[in-house]
Design a protein around this motif. Structure first.
Motif, mmCIF file in Angstrom:
data_model
loop_
_atom_site.group_PDB
_atom_site.id
_atom_site.type_symbol
_atom_site.label_atom_id
_atom_site.label_comp_id
_atom_site.label_asym_id
_atom_site.label_seq_id
_atom_site.Cartn_x
_atom_site.Cartn_y
_atom_site.Cartn_z
ATOM 1 N N ARG A 123 0.719 -1.128 -0.021
ATOM 2 C CA ARG A 123 0.015 -0.229 -0.076
ATOM 3 C C ARG A 123 1.124 1.306 0.337
ATOM 4 O O ARG A 123 0.902 2.230 -0.749
ATOM 5 C CB ARG A 123 -0.677 -0.107 1.525
ATOM 6 N N LEU A 124 1.921 1.025 0.898
ATOM 7 C CA LEU A 124 2.615 2.611 0.341
ATOM 8 C C LEU A 124 3.692 2.879 -0.617
ATOM 9 O O LEU A 124 3.912 3.244 -1.087
ATOM 10 C CB LEU A 124 3.910 2.516 1.959
ATOM 11 N N SER A 125 3.828 1.665 -1.244
ATOM 12 C CA SER A 125 4.757 1.528 -2.121
ATOM 13 C C SER A 125 3.972 2.079 -3.408
ATOM 14 O O SER A 125 4.924 1.943 -5.022
ATOM 15 C CB SER A 125 5.101 0.194 -2.700
ATOM 16 N N SER A 126 2.127 2.366 -3.170
ATOM 17 C CA SER A 126 1.507 3.928 -4.222
ATOM 18 C C SER A 126 2.184 4.563 -4.507
ATOM 19 O O SER A 126 1.585 5.102 -5.992
ATOM 20 C CB SER A 126 0.217 2.812 -4.068
ATOM 21 N N GLU A 127 2.676 4.904 -3.438
ATOM 22 C CA GLU A 127 3.310 6.810 -3.463
ATOM 23 C C GLU A 127 4.203 6.826 -3.386
ATOM 24 O O GLU A 127 4.885 6.604 -3.357
ATOM 25 C CB GLU A 127 2.646 6.744 -1.691
ATOM 26 N N ARG A 128 4.710 7.752 -4.970
ATOM 27 C CA ARG A 128 5.602 8.858 -4.780
ATOM 28 C C ARG A 128 6.943 8.542 -3.914
ATOM 29 O O ARG A 128 8.257 8.709 -3.654
ATOM 30 C CB ARG A 128 5.561 9.258 -5.904
ATOM 31 N N GLN A 129 5.955 9.324 -2.353
ATOM 32 C CA GLN A 129 6.845 9.580 -1.297
ATOM 33 C C GLN A 129 7.856 8.873 -0.624
ATOM 34 O O GLN A 129 8.874 8.802 -0.574
ATOM 35 C CB GLN A 129 6.229 10.666 -0.705
ATOM 36 N N PHE A 130 6.957 7.351 -0.912
ATOM 37 C CA PHE A 130 6.928 6.702 -0.288
ATOM 38 C C PHE A 130 8.869 6.956 -0.885
ATOM 39 O O PHE A 130 9.720 6.169 -0.612
ATOM 40 C CB PHE A 130 6.319 5.155 -0.134
ATOM 41 N N SER A 131 8.328 6.005 -2.128
ATOM 42 C CA SER A 131 9.809 5.548 -2.781
ATOM 43 C C SER A 131 10.999 6.773 -2.976
ATOM 44 O O SER A 131 12.056 5.803 -3.126
ATOM 45 C CB SER A 131 8.918 5.563 -4.435
ATOM 46 N N VAL A 132 10.570 7.626 -2.260
ATOM 47 C CA VAL A 132 11.459 8.777 -2.665
ATOM 48 C C VAL A 132 12.546 8.789 -1.346
ATOM 49 O O VAL A 132 13.472 8.838 -0.921
ATOM 50 C CB VAL A 132 11.509 10.068 -3.223
ATOM 51 N N ALA A 133 11.612 8.647 0.070
ATOM 52 C CA ALA A 133 12.501 8.447 1.348
ATOM 53 C C ALA A 133 13.032 7.349 1.445
ATOM 54 O O ALA A 133 13.837 7.413 2.408
ATOM 55 C CB ALA A 133 11.259 8.312 2.122
ATOM 56 N N LEU A 134 13.046 5.925 0.438
ATOM 57 C CA LEU A 134 14.138 4.959 0.469
ATOM 58 C C LEU A 134 15.391 5.886 0.307
ATOM 59 O O LEU A 134 16.412 4.401 0.875
ATOM 60 C CB LEU A 134 13.134 3.566 0.025
ATOM 61 N N ASN A 135 15.227 6.749 0.139
ATOM 62 C CA ASN A 135 17.229 7.193 -0.943
ATOM 63 C C ASN A 135 18.109 7.309 0.276
ATOM 64 O O ASN A 135 18.788 7.958 0.414
ATOM 65 C CB ASN A 135 16.633 7.651 -1.820
ATOM 66 N N THR A 136 17.285 7.258 1.589
ATOM 67 C CA THR A 136 17.653 7.714 2.680
ATOM 68 C C THR A 136 18.655 6.748 3.231
ATOM 69 O O THR A 136 18.191 5.812 3.271
ATOM 70 C CB THR A 136 16.540 8.488 4.052
ATOM 71 N N GLU A 137 19.529 7.426 3.821
ATOM 72 C CA GLU A 137 20.299 6.810 4.215
ATOM 73 C C GLU A 137 20.313 6.315 5.227
ATOM 74 O O GLU A 137 20.338 6.104 6.257
ATOM 75 C CB GLU A 137 22.070 8.083 4.110
ATOM 76 N N TYR A 138 21.405 4.942 4.823
ATOM 77 C CA TYR A 138 20.647 3.383 6.152
ATOM 78 C C TYR A 138 22.356 3.997 7.122
ATOM 79 O O TYR A 138 23.719 4.086 6.506
ATOM 80 C CB TYR A 138 20.646 2.241 6.201
ATOM 81 N N LYS A 139 21.751 4.276 8.885
ATOM 82 C CA LYS A 139 22.588 4.550 9.129
ATOM 83 C C LYS A 139 23.784 3.363 10.046
ATOM 84 O O LYS A 139 23.998 3.534 11.076
ATOM 85 C CB LYS A 139 22.423 5.607 10.352
ATOM 86 N N GLY A 140 22.984 2.233 9.756
ATOM 87 C CA GLY A 140 23.437 0.502 9.951
ATOM 88 C C GLY A 140 23.573 0.649 11.478
ATOM 89 O O GLY A 140 24.210 -0.085 12.073
ATOM 90 N N ASP A 141 22.269 0.833 12.190
ATOM 91 C CA ASP A 141 21.838 0.898 13.949
ATOM 92 C C ASP A 141 20.900 -0.086 13.958
ATOM 93 O O ASP A 141 20.503 -0.109 14.833
ATOM 94 C CB ASP A 141 21.821 2.204 14.302
#
Length: 321
Positions: free
Chosen positions: A158-176
């Motif tokens: 359901r979330l993947s149907s929104e463009r903002q969700f896909s763009v937010a996945l480009n956030t850097e993962y900090k390994g925490d």
């Protein structure tokens, strides 16, 4: 005198007949009125009962103010992060309400049309992605948690149907998020999502077909907006492609070729829209070009079945597919 007595008797009989008819009509009317009253009472009871039963659902639908939705979303994320299965990763005091939190989140997404737009515009969606991916990974091998596993996949879908969700996945993962088996410390949340989805597919043999469709659709929906992929996630995508293109799997069911279409769609989107951000994927596709060219040489499913039937059907080579 006799005629007078007969006339009087006829008149008496007519009066008695009219009185009986009147009593019958009045009785029927009274019965109809009683039935109408009973119907009204039943209707009022059911109306009140239904209204009482759906009161929570009505409250969910009425939540339209951004501040209310933001507060509710933040509370759900805190509950998911403090659950017992994320104890050592997210919180010190684990809670046991993660299943209820997922059900509440799903109902909000389905029933409240204002919930998802506000979440995408004003909330930190990564705060939800983290526990979603953790639960998806944690439940992959446990058959008792299959319902929770599907809930995570449906919410991601359901979330993947929104463009903002896909763009937010480009956030850097900090390994925490300390998930030792993944051994992933650097990249984006898109890389982490691909790694988790690949683990779910290869680890869930019992419900592979039903899970594979949802997982690949999530990646396909997000692929046009993923600005970069790491080497590890690129390799995992290519491994998934080799899995769904094996003849034994490809010809195992009429719907299995759809998975190949989804994988090709993922590669096409990444190369067409994010070519410079995915050099490892492009290099991997070139190195495994034989897998792609082999698809053009595979016989169609219809012609294969006809060939098996002409050879005697149901034996030997037919079963090996």
């Amino acid at each position: 005198p006799d005629e007078g007595r007969r006339a009087t008797m006829k008149k008496g009989r007519r009066d008695r007949s009219r009185a009986e008819e009147k009593d019958i009509v009045e009785g029927e009317n009274a019965g109809d009125d009683a039935d109408d009253d009973n119907d009204d009472v039943d209707e009022q009871y059911h109306r009140h009962h239904d209204r009482k039963e759906n009161e929570i659902l009505r409250i969910f639908r009425d939540l339209t103010h951004p501040s209310q939705i933001q507060s509710l979303f933040a509370a759900i994320c805190r509950l998911l992060s403090a659950s017992q299965y994320t104890g050592s990763y997210f919180a010190l005091d684990p809670l046991e309400c993660f299943q209820e939190s997922f059900v509440l989140l799903w109902k909000l997404l389905e029933e409240n049309s204002a919930f998802l737009p506000v979440v995408m515009e004003k909330c930190d969606i990564i705060a939800l992605v983290r526990p979603l991916l953790y639960f998806l990974y944690d439940c992959r091998n446990d058959s008792s948690k299959i319902g929770l596993l599907y809930s995570c996949v449906f919410i991601l879908l359901r979330l993947s149907s929104e463009r903002q969700f896909s763009v937010a996945l480009n956030t850097e993962y900090k390994g925490d998020m300390n998930i030792p088996p993944l051994k992933f410390k650097q990249g984006t949340y898109a890389d982490l999502m691909i790694l988790v989805c690949q683990k779910v597919v290869v680890s869930s043999a019992d419900h592979l077909n039903s899970m594979l469709n949802g997982v690949l659709t999530v990646i396909s929906n997000c692929s046009p907006y993923l600005t970069s992929l790491s080497l590890l996630s690129s390799v995992k995508l290519l491994n998934l492609f080799e899995l769904v293109t094996k003849p034994k799997f490809l010809y195992g069911s009429p719907q299995n070729p759809n998975y190949v279409v989804l994988m090709l769609d993922i590669f096409n989107n990444l190369i067409q829209y994010q070519y410079y951000g995915c050099p490892d994927l492009v290099y991997g596709i070139i190195r495994r070009s034989k897998t792609f060219f082999a698809l053009t040489k595979m016989p169609e499913l219809v012609s294969t079945k006809q060939k098996q039937k002409s050879e005697g059907g149901g034996g030997g080579k037919g079963n090996s597919l």
